[in-house]
Design an enzyme around this catalytic site. Sequence first.
Site, PDB file in Angstrom:
ATOM      1  N   SER A  30     -51.946  20.608   5.534  1.00  0.00           N
ATOM      2  CA  SER A  30     -53.113  21.387   5.118  1.00  0.00           C
ATOM      3  C   SER A  30     -54.309  20.513   4.767  1.00  0.00           C
ATOM      4  O   SER A  30     -55.419  21.018   4.609  1.00  0.00           O
ATOM      5  CB  SER A  30     -52.758  22.263   3.906  1.00  0.00           C
ATOM      6  N   GLY A  31     -54.099  19.207   4.599  1.00  0.00           N
ATOM      7  CA  GLY A  31     -55.201  18.316   4.295  1.00  0.00           C
ATOM      8  C   GLY A  31     -54.821  17.237   3.296  1.00  0.00           C
ATOM      9  O   GLY A  31     -53.683  17.184   2.808  1.00  0.00           O
TER      10      GLY A  31
ATOM     11  N   ARG B 247     -51.050  13.612   1.198  1.00  0.00           N
ATOM     12  CA  ARG B 247     -51.597  14.135   2.458  1.00  0.00           C
ATOM     13  C   ARG B 247     -50.524  14.970   3.136  1.00  0.00           C
ATOM     14  O   ARG B 247     -49.346  14.615   3.145  1.00  0.00           O
ATOM     15  CB  ARG B 247     -52.033  12.979   3.363  1.00  0.00           C
ATOM     16  N   GLY B 248     -50.947  16.119   3.665  1.00  0.00           N
ATOM     17  CA  GLY B 248     -50.021  16.994   4.358  1.00  0.00           C
ATOM     18  C   GLY B 248     -50.717  17.711   5.488  1.00  0.00           C
ATOM     19  O   GLY B 248     -51.868  17.397   5.846  1.00  0.00           O
TER      20      GLY B 248
ATOM     21  N   ASP C  58     -44.589  27.966   2.513  1.00  0.00           N
ATOM     22  CA  ASP C  58     -44.291  26.536   2.645  1.00  0.00           C
ATOM     23  C   ASP C  58     -43.724  25.984   1.327  1.00  0.00           C
ATOM     24  O   ASP C  58     -44.216  24.989   0.799  1.00  0.00           O
ATOM     25  CB  ASP C  58     -45.540  25.773   3.051  1.00  0.00           C
TER      26      ASP C  58
END
Length: 812
Positions: free
Chosen positions: A532-533, A529-530, A642
Amino acid sequence: MRYQVVSSPKNVVWFLTLLTITVFFHCSATAKTQNSLKRGSSLSVEDDSDFLTSPDESFTCGFYGVGTNAYWFSTWFTNSKSRTVVWMANRDKPVNSLGSRVSLRNDGSLILTDVDGATVWQTSTNSSSLDVERAELLNSGNLVLKDAHGKILWQSFDFPTDTLLPNQPFTKSKKLISTLGRGTFGTGYFSFYFDNDNVLKLMYDGPDISSLYWPDPDYSVFLNGRTNYNSSRIAVLDDSGNFLSSDKLQFSASDMGVGVKRRLTMDYDGNLRLYSLNSLTGFWVITWEAMAELCKVHGICGRNGICIYTPQPKCSCPPGYEVVDTSNLNKGCKPKFNLTCSQSQQVKFVQIQQVDFYGFDLNYSEPISFDNCRKFCLEDCRCEAFSYRLTGEGRCYTKSALFNGYKSPNFPGSIYLRLPMSVEASLSTKLNASDACSRTNVTKVVVGSPSVYANSTKRLRWVYMYWFAFAVGAVEILFILSAWWLLFRRRGAAAPIEDGYHVISSQFRMFCYPELKKATKNFKEELGRGASGAVYKGVLADERVVAVKKLADIYQGEDVFWAEVSTIGKINHMNLVRIWGFCSDDKHRLLVSEYVENGSLDKHLFPPNFLGWKERFKVAIGIAKGLAYLHHECLEWVIHCDVKPENILLDSNFEPKIADFGLAKLSQRGSLSSMFSRIRGTKGYMAPEWALNLPITAKVDVYSYGVLILEMVKGIRLSSWVVEDSEDQEAELTRFVRVAKKKIRCGEDQWIEDMLDPRLEGQFSRNQAAKMVEIGVSCVEEDRSKRPTMDSVVQELLECADESHAGSPHKK
């Protein structure tokens, strides 16, 4: 209760007649199925079922027909939709549909004869031919002649056409030569072969010129990752989709693994591609290709032609030129003027920006001013144009001929055409992008003269004998096809395009939300999980293991999402995570990508985990190659924004794959006004430009890459903040760079040992480590103009990639 079926004698006769005809038809067809041909036997072109099949029925060998009366003795994939041909005996001499046959004669030779008895092709005749007992088609697709003991005396694998099959040795005496165009089989102009320097190459050998274009001719053998220090000159594609060569060329299918039918084909458009067969649909999928930019294939647009992207490759003519043949733009362009050496003829130069013509240089000068370069061309009446590049210092190339033209936003210069003053041409002429760079499709092939080749009536007897059985079979097939159509429609499967030439259609598709919900078992297993989703593991209906990312609310905007989707659908590189498709269903936004077995780099590099030096250097090169592709080679140049260990995934061979590359907005290359609407990235890996509100370019990725490889050298996080003493606070990265610069400047003998991860315990290459530190330090320069480009980083790393070193194995 008992049920009794009452049938009239008439119905019984009808049923028995139908049963007899059907059984006879089935037995007749089955009787023809064979995988060997005995001495004295033959296969006839007039019998549709007269062919050889491999024992596992993967391959068929027989007469392959196109049009009304052209036939080739060939081997093809039985289960591919278009019966894809892998070998041909008579690719340039098709035979007629009447009377032609291939025979295994008593002298042991396999011979193909035309209707008039003329020999079109035959195997070599020698003393060993007398021992030939049979011809046999193997499961590998190899057509062989064997003696009574099973020894192979001749094989089609020794005479490839345009395709290499798994376990088919490719040696110095062999070539893969393309066809002339899609739908044709004649020998074309593009070839894949071992050159006399022992290196595998792609070459265009056309009517006007011969030109090598792969590996990149601008680089040396070693900078291209190859070696010419080998004499064996042998390569092979194995059953798992790995290609290995004595010149160190190595690549793998993106769906690497056993149980998949594959082929390596020299395609008619000049690109070498590896294909995998989808056993469910019968269509081919591209799983690797040599050329990322098709416009860099030489000869593809002919003399004076220019290849441009729209975004597909197109052929166009420069100002002052017109097409030679409107039905086949590959034949190039011709001038609409007559350029002479007369001093009385006034000339001018028309600039076409970001266009180059490779080769045919009359003169090369560096450094030189633009005016002097123009003067060189004016004073030489052979000069048709000159190329001027600004790459730090001016470079001048005067051209005697205009071949291999292409336009690319990555080219740092212009071509200046020499034209008579009377020719009307705008200095900012826009290349015509309406003409497709494609070869003409041949749908009808006629061979020979009418006096020898009459119209065929060979199929009539089948109509008379089996008309009723055909009718019944047609009805059954119609029901089966209808059922399959309904099944695929329910599954929401998009119809792929044949041959796999349109890779987006055959691999990148839209998924429906219920399909992905089922594949992930209602998003049960979270992989990570990050910002962006979240990412979940799933298994598609075709058994592919995938990673499904549910994008966060920040990506819910329709315009942003579709921009990302249109970009990532075109991107394909071995060091980038393959994106299989997307879902845009109401409020749901998801991306479907390949599942990478070993997870992210951070889980292997930082304590308590450990990664050996060999793997670290391999990962550094792979990441650099992936970023170089995004920055310099994609049809749409992408800035990642990123780059960090969490976004670098490692496959089973510890080959790195960059993830999340499609989640940043596109940046128009070279534009000083390109700005992002919001800051992206992760603290510690972000370039100073973000905080200073400067235009964002590809150099932000270069900065992040610098932080990343310095962390790989040190084996710890350098991007986190630490307290050095009670009064001063300094980033660990800043301290590392400051110390490294000081040690390098002072010329300390053992400086690199002090900078490295102590857990390596001396098991590393000193030169490689020093190079990584030097590159990393240059990448994190605050002044972005001092940072290198990613393609130059790749070249520097490859220069020391072949060094022998002690590398500890990967440890858990």
